[in-house]
Design an enzyme around this catalytic site. Sequence first.
Site, PDB file in Angstrom:
ATOM      1  N   ASP A  86       3.093  -4.333  -7.446  1.00  0.00           N
ATOM      2  CA  ASP A  86       4.166  -3.526  -6.856  1.00  0.00           C
ATOM      3  C   ASP A  86       5.369  -4.292  -6.309  1.00  0.00           C
ATOM      4  OD1 ASP A  86       1.840  -2.072  -7.046  1.00  0.00           O
ATOM      5  OD2 ASP A  86       1.757  -1.508  -4.934  1.00  0.00           O
TER       6      ASP A  86
HETATM    7  C1  FRU Z   1      -0.548   0.088  -5.936  1.00  0.00           C
HETATM    8  C2  FRU Z   1      -1.469  -0.647  -5.011  1.00  0.00           C
HETATM    9  C3  FRU Z   1      -1.100  -0.329  -3.578  1.00  0.00           C
HETATM   10  C4  FRU Z   1      -1.597  -1.515  -2.835  1.00  0.00           C
HETATM   11  C5  FRU Z   1      -1.325  -2.633  -3.807  1.00  0.00           C
HETATM   12  C6  FRU Z   1      -2.335  -3.731  -3.768  1.00  0.00           C
HETATM   13  O1  FRU Z   1      -0.366  -0.487  -7.163  1.00  0.00           O
HETATM   14  O2  FRU Z   1      -2.797  -0.328  -5.300  1.00  0.00           O
HETATM   15  O3  FRU Z   1      -1.617   0.881  -3.113  1.00  0.00           O
HETATM   16  O4  FRU Z   1      -0.926  -1.706  -1.628  1.00  0.00           O
HETATM   17  O5  FRU Z   1      -1.315  -2.067  -5.089  1.00  0.00           O
HETATM   18  O6  FRU Z   1      -1.956  -4.802  -4.572  1.00  0.00           O
END
Ligand code: FRU
Length: 679
Positions: free
Chosen positions: A52
């Site tokens: 992300d």
């Molecule tokens: C979304 C997610 C978020 C989390 C992050 C962990 O892609 O699962 O909810 O904060 O990635 O890497």
Amino acid sequence: MTLGTTSHPLTHLLLALLSLLPMAASSADSTLPTETWRPQFHFTPATNWMNDPNGMVYYEGEYHLFYQFNPFGIRWGHMSWGHAVSRDLVRWEHLPIALLEENGVMIFSGSAVVDWKNTSGFGQDGKPPMVAIYTGHYTTKPLQNQQIAYSNDRGRTWTKYAGNPVLDIGEADFRDPKVIWHEPTQKWIMAVSWPQHRQVRFYASANLKQWSHLSDFGPAGSTTGIWECPDLFPVKVEGSGQQKKWVLVVNVGSGAPAGGSGCQYFVGDFDGNEFSLDASFPKPQPEVVPNGLILGDFEGEGYGSWKATGEAFGTSPARGKIGGQQAVDGFRGTGLLNSFTGGDKSQGSLTSTPFEINRKHLSFLIGGGNHADKTCVNLRVDGTVVRSATGDNAERLSWKSWSVSDLQGKKGILEVVDREQGGWGHINADHFVLADEPARPAHTPALWADWGRDFYAAVSWSDIPVRDGRRLWLGWMSNWEYANDVPTVPWRSAMSIPRELMLRSTPTGMTLVQRPVRELANYRGKQHRFSGASLVKANQWLQKREFATPLLEVELELQSRGTEGITLELATERNETVEVRYDPGRSSLILDRTRSGRIDFHEKFPGRYEAPLGLQEGKIKLNLLIDRSSLEVFGNDGLVCLTSLMLPEGKTRTFRFHEPVGSWKIQQLRIWELQIPKL
Ligand code: FRU
């Protein structure tokens, strides 16, 4: 993602050392074999795993992009915040890791703001601090809570707040805080996802340190997958002067239209306390089970008037799964037909007594194997199979309806067949009903920001100056279904092109529209412009084009006077192709990457993805952004987007139209070669 990993003490030391190193800038000339897939105008980490986008904020001429980053490897793990800055959203400078996994707490997704009024007290020398708000994910216990960190040097170095966490409700899944300054109430507002509940929770704070609960939104829209990475912002309505509406973005872990993870949104209002949906938001529709003649509901003992052969169906209806079968659901009442007695291997059939076909629709629930003629439900008339349906290689039963208007007055027989011994060699069925209405599954409509498979965790930039006034965002260009297997080395994953957001008022309600940021046009090099109207001529012209680069931007406007579809094909010298097709009959824009190059690394990677798109006064407008390993298609000025990875081995790019039918005319066809000098 909530995969837990345990931290070794040595890890902390290594991580600490790592944080001192700047991340080497990407080198397009590297000799590594897969560097040919390195995107040139999309952000990638120099090395290692990324997911992300996080903490996007603008400050003193720099757009910051933090991101979920694994300092140790090319798969998800050890999440920390990587960091990069850009002055124009196209070229990025890699910076050292901003926030590091430490003491068994991973740094999960979150946001960042400039605390202009120094409400937090972290400011220094009259300068506002930058404050990051992120989720602490504990590797030693099932807990996620919200934490903060601050920087007094334009995001270069960060201090984790000693009073962390700032918000803890004791939940294992509670994450991805997005904080905004709400001017009318002079408060900080946090939107944070409660993934399993399919809810976004809202909190308020005066100082970023103490938070109080305001309200919850959801479940609503798409609830198949867990809810992650929310965003909340006002956006301008196109052509309305300064009118704005609020958009609540909710990324979903699965259940997106293209499959897997995706990005949905809601349009409405936020009053500083709660989010309320716009009246135009499509309403949920409940399941319809028509009244009619029930030919079999399998609620009692034994099969009644239905006749069984073979072993597979046993002697009585099942009550759910049988033996080691995966969970079976979606049937009505307590019983169903299930041919898993004796596993996939066993075979058999069930046949109804004859009935008169005296209503317009025959509906039933079906699940199980997808083997035509072998795991199926058949309708026979005069001994001949006139309708047949299979399962979808899933245990869940769902509605199937046949229109039988043409068979009125005839005698029919239903048969449920299992003639398959291999994988998915069984069939589930229930509730056969003959009625004048078809059965329909419950439907909760959702709005989707992107119809391709590779747009997730999208969130917007904070603190864009008022004089600029844009709402800008980007998403992670991958999908949790195969992200860990995409065969690029030594990095894995890219971000989408940053896009400007607007709302457009359409006959079906307020719709989010997205366009690539205008800064990208500064990198247009040589332009190829076709001046005719005929597709045959366009194909001849396209055949003669030679592009000095695989980095291309296409603008295409087409006018249709018929109902035939049209396909633009992007190909390499190795005949790897991606097709972009418009089908006026279905009103849809389709992207097909089933022959796009490397597709074999995951069974879920190849596919065709479809976005609903109507002609506008008989016209369709497409903008394509082509990087070395991605294609983003924008339809009708950003009304729909299809974001897609592609991994061609070929180096050159060519275009041609399929089916150059006379009913389509070209109104505009321009192709730019993009030139992206190194920073
Ligand atoms: C979304 C997610 C978020 C989390 C992050 C962990 O892609 O699962 O909810 O904060 O990635 O890497």
